[in-house]
Design an enzyme around this catalytic site. Structure first.
Site, mmCIF file in Angstrom:
data_model
loop_
_atom_site.group_PDB
_atom_site.id
_atom_site.type_symbol
_atom_site.label_atom_id
_atom_site.label_comp_id
_atom_site.label_asym_id
_atom_site.label_seq_id
_atom_site.Cartn_x
_atom_site.Cartn_y
_atom_site.Cartn_z
ATOM 1 N N TYR A 205 15.430 -78.127 15.915
ATOM 2 C CA TYR A 205 16.781 -78.600 15.605
ATOM 3 C C TYR A 205 17.468 -79.114 16.867
ATOM 4 O O TYR A 205 18.033 -80.212 16.889
ATOM 5 C CB TYR A 205 17.586 -77.461 14.985
ATOM 6 C CG TYR A 205 19.018 -77.813 14.652
ATOM 7 C CD1 TYR A 205 19.330 -78.490 13.477
ATOM 8 C CD2 TYR A 205 20.057 -77.452 15.503
ATOM 9 C CE1 TYR A 205 20.641 -78.811 13.164
ATOM 10 C CE2 TYR A 205 21.374 -77.767 15.200
ATOM 11 C CZ TYR A 205 21.662 -78.444 14.033
ATOM 12 O OH TYR A 205 22.967 -78.769 13.732
ATOM 13 N N LYS A 209 18.593 -83.036 17.741
ATOM 14 C CA LYS A 209 19.982 -83.420 17.982
ATOM 15 C C LYS A 209 20.163 -84.026 19.372
ATOM 16 O O LYS A 209 20.997 -84.919 19.566
ATOM 17 C CB LYS A 209 20.892 -82.205 17.800
ATOM 18 C CG LYS A 209 20.906 -81.664 16.364
ATOM 19 C CD LYS A 209 21.305 -82.731 15.349
ATOM 20 C CE LYS A 209 21.496 -82.164 13.959
ATOM 21 N NZ LYS A 209 21.934 -83.181 12.976
#
Length: 312
Positions: A205, A209
């Protein structure tokens, strides 16, 4: 009165006149690039938002913000369509002059992204804002527990979707017409504070990002001279469908006040607070904001972690 005194009075009078806001004899005109902030900040714009299904999500909140601020049309898109019809009904009732188009598709599927952009061009002859907001967290475990398939699934949804949004939205935003005489638009990718600091999310994750932030920076430069801007929003802990388990668990234990305790605001954020930043980045008021990562985190990313009361 002496000549010298008269000259001094005249000079003082001239200075006062020059400082008067109503006088334009000495001050240059301000080149305003957008209307008054109290006006409709998205008036006439055609907007596409992915990741818009969640009832608690940033996508839904952003759709309301753009509709409230005079958008011509808002496309609300998601892989999960369970709430899209309800969102269309709700937004349409509140803002009947705005066209609301629910679309169900995978934001990381190239043909689908191209199709929704083409539809906007076919219907309205323009595209002004693409808010690439689709995302998943993936497994909540240490990096060594992820398979390569797990890792790439997160990057596909969180990063590839933003790349595809930019790939197809940018040329659409460059198209001109009698109603849109100049090239321009705003591409907004949802990143995270996890993309600019560690310890804010699982490894895939966080990596996905960080890649969104890099996309905003690199694509912004590759679109030099087009007036198409690319920026990333980096939310902190926001109460959404994705973070609902965190909030529900804290409430069940009676620890809700501890949510957001590490940021200076000492609270978690609301989806509407992120949506308002998306509205700003999609509006003409942000016309000189490009290639940036905007943290909306209550100040969490501004400093190193510390325990209040333990310093010194």
């Amino acid at each position: 009165m002496s000549d010298q005194a008269q000259r001094r009075i005249k000079a003082i009078g001239g200075q006062l006149q020059g400082s008067n806001p109503a006088s334009s004899t000495r001050l240059p005109t301000i080149n305003r690039v957008a209307g008054a902030s109290s006006g409709l900040r998205a008036e006439g714009k055609v907007v596409i938002i992915t990741g818009a299904n969640s009832a608690l999500g940033v996508g839904r909140a952003a759709a309301h913000q753009f509709a409230e601020n005079g958008a011509k049309a808002v496309y609300i898109c998601d892989f999960d369509e369970s709430n899209l019809a309800a969102h269309k009904e709700e937004i349409g009732a509140a803002y009947p002059n705005v066209d609301i188009h629910p679309w169900q598709f995978d934001a990381a599927d190239e043909a689908s992204v191209k199709a929704v952009v083409d539809d906007a061009l076919d219907r309205y002859g323009r595209l002004d804002v693409f808010f690439a907001n689709a995302g998943i967290t993936g497994l909540n475990t240490i990096f060594s527990d992820f398979t390569d398939e797990d890792f790439m699934e997160v990057l596909r949804t969180n990063t590839l979707s933003v790349f595809l949004a930019a790939k197809y939205a940018a040329p659409a935003m460059m198209k001109t017409s009698s109603q849109k005489p100049q090239s321009g638009g705003s591409i907004i990718g949802t990143a995270s504070v996890a993309g600019i600091r560690s310890n804010a999310g699982p490894t895939p994750y966080s990596a996905s990002k960080a890649a969104v932030v890099s996309l905003a920076q690199t694509v912004a430069y590759q679109l030099t001279g087009t007036n198409v801007r690319v920026n990333a929003i980096c939310p902190g802990l926001i109460e959404t469908g994705m973070t609902a388990p965190v909030y529900e668990s804290a409430r069940a234990r009676g620890n809700e006040k501890k949510i957001g305790q590490l940021n200076p605001m000492k609270r978690g954020g609301q989806a509407d607070e992120v949506a308002r930043v998306a509205l700003f980045l999609g509006s003409d008021e942000s016309s000189y904001v490009n290639g940036q990562a905007w943290a909306v985190c209550g100040g969490l990313s501004a400093g190193l972690p510390f325990v209040p009361g333990k310093l010194g």
